[in-house]
Write a protein that holds these residues in place. Structure first.
Motif, PDB file in Angstrom:
ATOM      1  N   GLU A  36       0.781  -1.312  -0.010  1.00 39.52           N
ATOM      2  CA  GLU A  36       0.096  -0.046   0.060  1.00 39.52           C
ATOM      3  C   GLU A  36       0.925   1.104   0.096  1.00 39.52           C
ATOM      4  O   GLU A  36       0.308   2.471   0.190  1.00 39.52           O
ATOM      5  N   HIS A  37       2.083   1.078   0.181  1.00 44.09           N
ATOM      6  CA  HIS A  37       3.058   2.441  -0.062  1.00 44.09           C
ATOM      7  C   HIS A  37       3.295   2.542  -1.764  1.00 44.09           C
ATOM      8  O   HIS A  37       3.308   1.653  -2.276  1.00 44.09           O
ATOM      9  N   ALA A  38       3.539   3.811  -1.961  1.00 43.90           N
ATOM     10  CA  ALA A  38       3.851   4.162  -3.227  1.00 43.90           C
ATOM     11  C   ALA A  38       5.480   4.575  -3.454  1.00 43.90           C
ATOM     12  O   ALA A  38       6.037   5.230  -2.250  1.00 43.90           O
ATOM     13  N   VAL A  39       6.005   4.846  -4.585  1.00 41.68           N
ATOM     14  CA  VAL A  39       7.433   5.381  -4.691  1.00 41.68           C
ATOM     15  C   VAL A  39       7.293   6.568  -5.894  1.00 41.68           C
ATOM     16  O   VAL A  39       6.613   6.297  -7.107  1.00 41.68           O
ATOM     17  N   PRO A  58       5.175  13.604   7.771  1.00 43.51           N
ATOM     18  CA  PRO A  58       4.403  12.373   8.172  1.00 43.51           C
ATOM     19  C   PRO A  58       3.728  11.760   6.920  1.00 43.51           C
ATOM     20  O   PRO A  58       3.243  12.329   5.989  1.00 43.51           O
ATOM     21  N   GLY A  59       3.941  10.411   7.034  1.00 45.78           N
ATOM     22  CA  GLY A  59       3.544   9.688   5.746  1.00 45.78           C
ATOM     23  C   GLY A  59       4.702   8.935   4.773  1.00 45.78           C
ATOM     24  O   GLY A  59       4.360   8.270   4.131  1.00 45.78           O
ATOM     25  N   VAL A  60       5.753   9.718   5.161  1.00 48.62           N
ATOM     26  CA  VAL A  60       6.858   9.060   4.349  1.00 48.62           C
ATOM     27  C   VAL A  60       7.575   7.742   5.264  1.00 48.62           C
ATOM     28  O   VAL A  60       7.950   8.106   6.367  1.00 48.62           O
ATOM     29  N   TYR A  61       7.647   6.716   4.554  1.00 47.08           N
ATOM     30  CA  TYR A  61       8.473   5.447   5.104  1.00 47.08           C
ATOM     31  C   TYR A  61       9.988   5.580   5.222  1.00 47.08           C
ATOM     32  O   TYR A  61      10.439   5.475   5.955  1.00 47.08           O
ATOM     33  N   VAL A  62      10.384   5.960   3.769  1.00 47.37           N
ATOM     34  CA  VAL A  62      11.804   6.089   3.884  1.00 47.37           C
ATOM     35  C   VAL A  62      12.163   6.839   2.347  1.00 47.37           C
ATOM     36  O   VAL A  62      11.514   6.986   1.690  1.00 47.37           O
ATOM     37  N   THR A  63      13.392   7.517   2.609  1.00 45.63           N
ATOM     38  CA  THR A  63      13.896   8.121   1.624  1.00 45.63           C
ATOM     39  C   THR A  63      15.292   7.549   1.061  1.00 45.63           C
ATOM     40  O   THR A  63      16.010   6.903   1.966  1.00 45.63           O
ATOM     41  N   PRO A  97       0.132   6.690   0.656  1.00 42.61           N
ATOM     42  CA  PRO A  97      -0.790   7.584   0.211  1.00 42.61           C
ATOM     43  C   PRO A  97      -2.099   7.853   1.035  1.00 42.61           C
ATOM     44  O   PRO A  97      -2.707   8.971   1.004  1.00 42.61           O
ATOM     45  N   ALA A  98      -2.191   6.961   1.739  1.00 46.92           N
ATOM     46  CA  ALA A  98      -3.412   7.291   2.834  1.00 46.92           C
ATOM     47  C   ALA A  98      -3.340   8.251   3.906  1.00 46.92           C
ATOM     48  O   ALA A  98      -4.087   8.831   4.649  1.00 46.92           O
ATOM     49  N   THR A  99      -2.107   8.621   4.256  1.00 44.29           N
ATOM     50  CA  THR A  99      -1.613   9.419   5.285  1.00 44.29           C
ATOM     51  C   THR A  99      -0.968  10.623   4.675  1.00 44.29           C
ATOM     52  O   THR A  99      -1.123  11.788   4.953  1.00 44.29           O
ATOM     53  N   LEU A 100      -0.279  10.468   3.567  1.00 48.80           N
ATOM     54  CA  LEU A 100       0.589  11.557   2.732  1.00 48.80           C
ATOM     55  C   LEU A 100      -0.281  11.490   1.350  1.00 48.80           C
ATOM     56  O   LEU A 100       0.485  10.788   0.547  1.00 48.80           O
ATOM     57  N   PRO A 101      -1.255  12.051   0.891  1.00 49.87           N
ATOM     58  CA  PRO A 101      -1.795  12.243  -0.505  1.00 49.87           C
ATOM     59  C   PRO A 101      -0.771  12.777  -1.263  1.00 49.87           C
ATOM     60  O   PRO A 101       0.152  13.666  -1.144  1.00 49.87           O
ATOM     61  N   LEU A 102      -0.391  12.302  -2.542  1.00 45.64           N
ATOM     62  CA  LEU A 102       0.398  12.763  -3.723  1.00 45.64           C
ATOM     63  C   LEU A 102       0.294  14.062  -3.851  1.00 45.64           C
ATOM     64  O   LEU A 102       1.362  14.877  -3.897  1.00 45.64           O
ATOM     65  N   VAL A 103      -0.892  14.560  -3.868  1.00 44.99           N
ATOM     66  CA  VAL A 103      -1.101  15.966  -4.251  1.00 44.99           C
ATOM     67  C   VAL A 103      -0.336  16.865  -3.154  1.00 44.99           C
ATOM     68  O   VAL A 103       0.118  17.829  -3.441  1.00 44.99           O
TER      69      VAL A 103
END
Length: 204
Positions: A36-39, A58-63, A97-103
């Motif tokens: 459910e995470h996006a890149v 908030p909502g970013v898993y890793v960079t 995307p559920a926590t940090l929408p792409l927009v």
């Protein structure tokens, strides 16, 4: 095309060696990532300050920082800085995307730098500092293009120039050397060239 392929450095078949562990949150910078995470891969000048900006959201898993948009496979930092790889410095952002929408992520991207400068960002000059969004699915691509149009309208009203940001599907992301990963966590007084236009982006 940023660079004639016949002029590109040959690079190497083997990825650059690095630990793969994020120095701030301990997560793996290497796939597979949680379901459910996006890149998305974003370029906004020198990647040191850009990565810190995104890992704090908030909502970013890793960079992870690296190189994309060019020709040379598995380039080094020194090779990229010659302009003969075609790559730009980028941050790979893995987010929920559920926590940090792409927009909202794109709003942060647009406001954090000046996307009208072409092959530079502030005093950093060269194709490796160009603004870019490299997407990993069709929905991201469409959203990125819509956000560019919206921000261009705001920039035009403010008397700013045309956006030069490259928006394209990601073809390859090459991880940068270990010492570049989370650089400003390791070197808190290090260089950060991030500087926006002062114009708000009307999305998110």
């Amino acid at each position: 095309m940023i660079l004639d392929p016949s002029r590109a450095l040959p690079g190497r078949n083997t990825p650059l060696s690095f630990s793969g562990v994020h120095a701030v949150n301990g997560c793996s910078m290497l796939p597979p990532f949680p379901a459910e995470h996006a890149v998305i891969v974003l370029g906004l000048g020198c990647f040191w300050g850009a990565e810190r900006l995104f890992w704090q959201l908030p909502g970013v898993y890793v960079t992870a920082v690296g190189y994309a948009g060019g020709i040379t496979p598995n380039p080094t930092y020194e090779e990229t800085c010659t302009g003969l790889t075609g790559h730009t410095e980028v941050v790979q952002v893995v987010y929920d995307p559920a926590t940090l929408p792409l927009v909202e992520l794109l709003r942060v991207f647009w406001e954090a730098h000046d996307p009208t400068q072409g092959m530079r960002q502030g005093n950093d000059i060269g194709s490796q500092y160009r603004s870019a969004i490299y997407t990993t699915d069709d929905a991201q691509l469409a959203e990125a293009e819509r956000s560019r149009e919206a921000y261009q309208r705001s920039l035009t009203r403010a008397g700013k120039g045309d956006i030069t940001t490259e928006i394209a599907p990601l073809t390859a992301f090459y991880y940068a050397e270990e010492y570049h990963q989370q650089y400003l966590h390791k070197q808190p007084g290090g260089y950060c060239g991030l500087k926006g236009t002062g114009v708000s982006c009307p999305i998110g």
